[in-house]
Write a protein that holds these residues in place. Sequence first.
Motif, PDB file in Angstrom:
ATOM      1  N   LEU A   1      13.197  -9.007  79.397  1.00 37.36           N
ATOM      2  CA  LEU A   1      12.676  -9.493  78.013  1.00 37.36           C
ATOM      3  C   LEU A   1      13.395 -10.772  77.460  1.00 37.36           C
ATOM      4  N   HIS A   2      14.821 -10.550  77.850  1.00 35.31           N
ATOM      5  CA  HIS A   2      15.777 -11.952  77.869  1.00 35.31           C
ATOM      6  C   HIS A   2      15.407 -13.068  78.567  1.00 35.31           C
ATOM      7  N   ARG A   3      14.872 -12.832  79.715  1.00 31.10           N
ATOM      8  CA  ARG A   3      14.698 -14.097  80.719  1.00 31.10           C
ATOM      9  C   ARG A   3      13.153 -14.606  80.101  1.00 31.10           C
ATOM     10  N   ILE A   4      12.282 -13.629  79.902  1.00 29.32           N
ATOM     11  CA  ILE A   4      10.965 -14.320  79.186  1.00 29.32           C
ATOM     12  C   ILE A   4      11.341 -15.159  77.919  1.00 29.32           C
ATOM     13  N   ALA A   5      12.024 -14.491  76.975  1.00 21.55           N
ATOM     14  CA  ALA A   5      12.508 -15.144  75.734  1.00 21.55           C
ATOM     15  C   ALA A   5      13.171 -16.189  76.042  1.00 21.55           C
ATOM     16  N   ARG A   6      14.007 -16.575  76.858  1.00 20.53           N
ATOM     17  CA  ARG A   6      14.659 -17.955  76.839  1.00 20.53           C
ATOM     18  C   ARG A   6      13.916 -18.871  77.815  1.00 20.53           C
ATOM     19  N   ALA A   7      13.047 -18.434  78.738  1.00 22.44           N
ATOM     20  CA  ALA A   7      11.993 -19.421  79.353  1.00 22.44           C
ATOM     21  C   ALA A   7      10.763 -19.861  78.226  1.00 22.44           C
ATOM     22  N   THR A   8      10.690 -19.028  77.402  1.00 21.93           N
ATOM     23  CA  THR A   8       9.677 -19.316  76.417  1.00 21.93           C
ATOM     24  C   THR A   8       9.938 -20.273  75.366  1.00 21.93           C
ATOM     25  N   TYR A   9      11.279 -20.257  74.891  1.00 25.20           N
ATOM     26  CA  TYR A   9      12.077 -21.078  74.097  1.00 25.20           C
ATOM     27  C   TYR A   9      12.351 -22.279  74.541  1.00 25.20           C
ATOM     28  N   ASP A  10      12.637 -22.472  75.904  1.00 23.65           N
ATOM     29  CA  ASP A  10      12.851 -23.628  76.725  1.00 23.65           C
ATOM     30  C   ASP A  10      11.599 -24.534  76.775  1.00 23.65           C
ATOM     31  N   VAL A  11      10.439 -23.720  76.990  1.00 25.55           N
ATOM     32  CA  VAL A  11       9.241 -24.490  76.742  1.00 25.55           C
ATOM     33  C   VAL A  11       8.600 -25.008  75.613  1.00 25.55           C
ATOM     34  N   CYS A  12       9.188 -24.125  74.467  1.00 22.50           N
ATOM     35  CA  CYS A  12       8.612 -24.600  73.209  1.00 22.50           C
ATOM     36  C   CYS A  12       9.668 -25.816  72.782  1.00 22.50           C
ATOM     37  N   LEU A  13      10.701 -25.745  72.954  1.00 21.41           N
ATOM     38  CA  LEU A  13      11.675 -26.962  72.687  1.00 21.41           C
ATOM     39  C   LEU A  13      11.139 -28.115  73.353  1.00 21.41           C
TER      40      LEU A  13
ATOM     41  N   LEU B   1      10.555 -13.591  68.888  1.00 23.14           N
ATOM     42  CA  LEU B   1      10.632 -14.795  69.561  1.00 23.14           C
ATOM     43  C   LEU B   1       9.914 -15.952  68.997  1.00 23.14           C
ATOM     44  N   LEU B   2       8.564 -15.587  68.551  1.00 22.38           N
ATOM     45  CA  LEU B   2       7.933 -16.915  67.779  1.00 22.38           C
ATOM     46  C   LEU B   2       8.396 -17.196  66.580  1.00 22.38           C
ATOM     47  N   GLY B   3       8.886 -16.336  65.826  1.00 17.82           N
ATOM     48  CA  GLY B   3       9.461 -16.516  64.456  1.00 17.82           C
ATOM     49  C   GLY B   3      10.526 -17.461  64.606  1.00 17.82           C
ATOM     50  N   TYR B   4      11.353 -17.126  65.493  1.00 17.36           N
ATOM     51  CA  TYR B   4      12.642 -17.755  65.997  1.00 17.36           C
ATOM     52  C   TYR B   4      12.615 -19.224  66.410  1.00 17.36           C
TER      53      TYR B   4
ATOM     54  N   ALA C   1      20.470 -26.608  58.811  1.00  7.16           N
ATOM     55  CA  ALA C   1      19.750 -27.663  59.776  1.00  7.16           C
ATOM     56  C   ALA C   1      20.489 -27.654  61.138  1.00  7.16           C
ATOM     57  N   GLU C   2      21.560 -26.723  61.283  1.00  5.18           N
ATOM     58  CA  GLU C   2      21.828 -26.506  62.847  1.00  5.18           C
ATOM     59  C   GLU C   2      21.171 -25.398  63.365  1.00  5.18           C
ATOM     60  N   ARG C   3      20.495 -25.771  64.656  1.00  4.06           N
ATOM     61  CA  ARG C   3      19.821 -24.659  65.412  1.00  4.06           C
ATOM     62  C   ARG C   3      20.616 -23.596  65.830  1.00  4.06           C
ATOM     63  N   GLY C   4      20.011 -22.403  65.964  1.00  5.86           N
ATOM     64  CA  GLY C   4      20.757 -21.372  66.438  1.00  5.86           C
ATOM     65  C   GLY C   4      20.912 -21.460  67.992  1.00  5.86           C
ATOM     66  N   GLY C   5      20.229 -21.976  68.663  1.00  6.97           N
ATOM     67  CA  GLY C   5      20.125 -22.314  70.001  1.00  6.97           C
ATOM     68  C   GLY C   5      19.613 -20.923  70.782  1.00  6.97           C
TER      69      GLY C   5
ATOM     70  N   GLY D   1      20.122 -12.248  68.448  1.00  2.00           N
ATOM     71  CA  GLY D   1      18.893 -11.462  67.344  1.00  2.00           C
ATOM     72  C   GLY D   1      18.135 -10.691  68.441  1.00  2.00           C
ATOM     73  N   LEU D   2      17.587 -11.103  69.423  1.00  2.00           N
ATOM     74  CA  LEU D   2      16.962 -10.037  70.409  1.00  2.00           C
ATOM     75  C   LEU D   2      17.691  -8.776  70.655  1.00  2.00           C
ATOM     76  N   ASP D   3      18.796  -8.951  71.042  1.00  2.47           N
ATOM     77  CA  ASP D   3      19.974  -7.731  71.340  1.00  2.47           C
ATOM     78  C   ASP D   3      19.700  -6.728  70.121  1.00  2.47           C
ATOM     79  N   ALA D   4      20.068  -7.393  68.912  1.00  3.99           N
ATOM     80  CA  ALA D   4      19.969  -6.836  67.551  1.00  3.99           C
ATOM     81  C   ALA D   4      18.908  -5.779  67.651  1.00  3.99           C
ATOM     82  N   LEU D   5      17.501  -6.721  67.600  1.00  2.00           N
ATOM     83  CA  LEU D   5      16.219  -6.024  67.577  1.00  2.00           C
ATOM     84  C   LEU D   5      16.192  -4.658  68.712  1.00  2.00           C
ATOM     85  N   LEU D   6      16.549  -5.055  69.831  1.00  2.00           N
ATOM     86  CA  LEU D   6      16.545  -4.162  70.871  1.00  2.00           C
ATOM     87  C   LEU D   6      17.114  -2.815  70.683  1.00  2.00           C
ATOM     88  N   ASP D   7      18.191  -2.979  69.905  1.00  2.00           N
ATOM     89  CA  ASP D   7      19.174  -2.036  69.567  1.00  2.00           C
ATOM     90  C   ASP D   7      18.470  -0.913  68.841  1.00  2.00           C
ATOM     91  N   SER D   8      17.499  -1.313  68.234  1.00  2.00           N
ATOM     92  CA  SER D   8      16.679  -0.516  67.324  1.00  2.00           C
ATOM     93  C   SER D   8      15.932   0.538  68.320  1.00  2.00           C
TER      94      SER D   8
END
Length: 242
Positions: A99-111, A168-171, A213-217, A224-231
Motif C-alpha cells: 500500500l505504501h508503494r502504491i500510495a507513493r507512486a500515486t503521489y508522484d504522478v499527481c504532483l 491518499l486522494l485527500g492528502y 503552506a509547507e507541503r507535508g511531502g 499518515g498512512l501508517d497511522a491509518l493502517l494502525d487501526s
Amino acid sequence: MANGGGPSESRRASDRGRYGRLNRERVLSTALALVDREGLSALSMRRLGAELGVEAMALYRYAASKDALLDGLVEALYLELEERLAAETDEGADWRAGLHRIARATYDVCLAHPQAVPLIATRLLAVPLARRPAAVLRDHERVLALLRQAGFDEATASAVFRAFTAWLLGYVSVELRPMVDNPDETDPAFRLGLHRLSAKELPTLRETAAALAERGGPEGLAAGLDALLDSFKSGPPSAASG
C-alpha cells in the motif's frame, strides 16, 4: 456513398496530423501535456486538434465527447501510475509495504500533473464503477487483491480500501491546494495574502498559514498512512493467527 471523394473519406484523411496518424495514446498524451502547460480551462477539442495538427472532428474517433476526453485524462494518469509501479520491484513486500508503494507512486504522478488531478475527483464522482477507465479499475483491483491475498475478509478489505483511497486522494488534494496569493512578494505574510484575512475572526488561521503552506511531502503521506493502517493493526485473520 463510399466513393473516394465522400465526406467519410475526408474525415479519414484528416486523421493524419503533424505527428503522423493519430492513435488514442497520442491524443491523450497531447491532451495531458496541454493541461499540464495551460490548465484544464485551455482544453477543448478545437485546441487539442490544433496541437495535433488535425481538425477537431478527427478527435471524436478517440474521445466521443468532452466528458470522454476528460475521462481519458484520468486514464492517462493511471496508466502513468502503472508504468511507475512496473518499474519498481516489490518482491517479498507485505500488504502494508504494498500500500505504501502504491500510495507513493500515486503521489508522484499527481504532483507531476497537478492541473489534471481535480479530474480524479470530479470524473470519478460522475462515472459509475463499471464505466470507469480500465486503468482505474486495475488500480482498484490491485489494492483489493493485495488485501485479499494478505488474508483480509471481504468486508475488512473493503474498509481498508475505502480508508486508503480517502487518505491518499485527500492528502494529495491538500498538498496541491494553492496557498500563495502573490508570488512576486518576498515577505511571507504578503506572499500568502495574510492581510486579506481578518485578525479578529481568523487569528488561528493567520498564525498557522505559513506552516500550512509547507507541503507535508511523501514523509507526511507515509506517516499518515501508517497511522491509518494502525487501526487495522490486528491484520488479516491469517496474520493474527500465525
